[in-house]
Design a protein around this motif. Structure first.
Motif, PDB file in Angstrom:
ATOM      1  N   THR A  47     -21.936-124.030 -12.488  1.00  0.00           N
ATOM      2  CA  THR A  47     -20.639-123.685 -13.067  1.00  0.00           C
ATOM      3  C   THR A  47     -20.532-122.187 -13.321  1.00  0.00           C
ATOM      4  N   ALA A  48     -21.576-121.597 -13.895  1.00  0.00           N
ATOM      5  CA  ALA A  48     -21.543-120.162 -14.178  1.00  0.00           C
ATOM      6  C   ALA A  48     -21.455-119.346 -12.894  1.00  0.00           C
ATOM      7  N   LEU A  49     -22.195-119.758 -11.866  1.00  0.00           N
ATOM      8  CA  LEU A  49     -22.197-119.011 -10.613  1.00  0.00           C
ATOM      9  C   LEU A  49     -20.891-119.160  -9.834  1.00  0.00           C
ATOM     10  N   VAL A  50     -20.200-120.274 -10.011  1.00  0.00           N
ATOM     11  CA  VAL A  50     -18.938-120.472  -9.304  1.00  0.00           C
ATOM     12  C   VAL A  50     -17.757-119.970 -10.138  1.00  0.00           C
ATOM     13  N   VAL A  54     -15.575-116.242  -9.142  1.00  0.00           N
ATOM     14  CA  VAL A  54     -14.287-116.628  -8.556  1.00  0.00           C
ATOM     15  C   VAL A  54     -13.142-116.192  -9.475  1.00  0.00           C
ATOM     16  N   ALA A  55     -13.285-116.426 -10.772  1.00  0.00           N
ATOM     17  CA  ALA A  55     -12.230-116.025 -11.714  1.00  0.00           C
ATOM     18  C   ALA A  55     -12.067-114.511 -11.743  1.00  0.00           C
ATOM     19  N   TRP A  56     -13.156-113.773 -11.747  1.00  0.00           N
ATOM     20  CA  TRP A  56     -13.073-112.312 -11.816  1.00  0.00           C
ATOM     21  C   TRP A  56     -12.438-111.738 -10.558  1.00  0.00           C
ATOM     22  N   LEU A  57     -12.817-112.257  -9.389  1.00  0.00           N
ATOM     23  CA  LEU A  57     -12.230-111.770  -8.148  1.00  0.00           C
ATOM     24  C   LEU A  57     -10.759-112.145  -8.044  1.00  0.00           C
ATOM     25  N   ALA A  58     -10.412-113.349  -8.474  1.00  0.00           N
ATOM     26  CA  ALA A  58      -9.012-113.777  -8.412  1.00  0.00           C
ATOM     27  C   ALA A  58      -8.139-112.914  -9.309  1.00  0.00           C
ATOM     28  N   ARG A  59      -8.617-112.560 -10.493  1.00  0.00           N
ATOM     29  CA  ARG A  59      -7.818-111.723 -11.395  1.00  0.00           C
ATOM     30  C   ARG A  59      -7.568-110.345 -10.807  1.00  0.00           C
ATOM     31  N   ASP A  60      -8.546-109.860 -10.056  1.00  0.00           N
ATOM     32  CA  ASP A  60      -8.453-108.514  -9.516  1.00  0.00           C
ATOM     33  C   ASP A  60      -7.578-108.442  -8.265  1.00  0.00           C
ATOM     34  N   ILE A 111     -19.540-122.381 -18.476  1.00  0.00           N
ATOM     35  CA  ILE A 111     -18.329-121.618 -18.796  1.00  0.00           C
ATOM     36  C   ILE A 111     -18.622-120.596 -19.886  1.00  0.00           C
ATOM     37  N   LEU A 112     -19.388-121.001 -20.895  1.00  0.00           N
ATOM     38  CA  LEU A 112     -19.739-120.056 -21.961  1.00  0.00           C
ATOM     39  C   LEU A 112     -20.558-118.889 -21.419  1.00  0.00           C
ATOM     40  N   VAL A 113     -21.494-119.167 -20.514  1.00  0.00           N
ATOM     41  CA  VAL A 113     -22.305-118.096 -19.921  1.00  0.00           C
ATOM     42  C   VAL A 113     -21.419-117.144 -19.123  1.00  0.00           C
ATOM     43  N   ALA A 114     -20.479-117.690 -18.347  1.00  0.00           N
ATOM     44  CA  ALA A 114     -19.582-116.836 -17.559  1.00  0.00           C
ATOM     45  C   ALA A 114     -18.715-115.967 -18.460  1.00  0.00           C
ATOM     46  N   LEU A 115     -18.183-116.546 -19.547  1.00  0.00           N
ATOM     47  CA  LEU A 115     -17.360-115.761 -20.475  1.00  0.00           C
ATOM     48  C   LEU A 115     -18.185-114.702 -21.192  1.00  0.00           C
ATOM     49  N   LEU A 116     -19.396-115.056 -21.590  1.00  0.00           N
ATOM     50  CA  LEU A 116     -20.273-114.095 -22.256  1.00  0.00           C
ATOM     51  C   LEU A 116     -20.675-112.970 -21.307  1.00  0.00           C
TER      52      LEU A 116
END
Length: 131
Positions: A47-50, A54-60, A111-116
């Motif tokens: 989950t953290a790796l996907v 993906v979220a960071w690239l999509a926002r950019d 998800i928490l790891v990705a947000l952190l």
């Protein structure tokens, strides 16, 4: 110009929903015997790796309107996939359905790891403005 109050309220709602999922996952994981550590770690890492990159690239790279549309499409596809997966697993092999404490705990932890990571490691220019 969008209101800052609405944005702040939406952010609070997102955090409350995420906290609810985390509490549910922690309760399920704590109640499980034996605790599925391997499944939880695997789902957390996946989950953290996907989710994060993906979220960071999509926002950019994707406009806000298109992101909203893609969010609805992805949510619909996820619901459809979960429904089909549940039907297939119940019909043919109950072991195929991965619902359980390890999956929930791993998903929430990922998800928490990705947000952190976004708040601590990701450079400012790649951070999302909406989280």
């Amino acid at each position: 110009m969008p209101s800052e109050t609405v944005s702040a309220r939406l952010r609070v709602v997102r955090y409350v929903v995420l906290a609810g999922v985390c509490l549910f996952a922690a309760g399920q994981f704590y109640a499980a015997e034996p605790r599925p550590w391997g499944v939880a770690v695997a789902w957390a890492a996946g989950t953290a790796l996907v989710f994060g990159p993906v979220a960071w690239l999509a926002r950019d790279r994707v406009t806000e309107d298109l992101r909203e549309t893609l969010t609805y499409v992805a949510a619909g596809a996820g619901i459809l996939l979960a429904s089909v997966w549940l039907g297939v697993s119940l019909a043919f092999a109950p072991a195929l359905f991965p619902y359980g404490p390890g999956v929930w705990a791993g998903f929430a932890l990922g998800i928490l790891v990705a947000l952190l990571a976004e708040r601590t490691v990701v450079p400012e220019r790649l951070r999302g403005a909406g989280i």
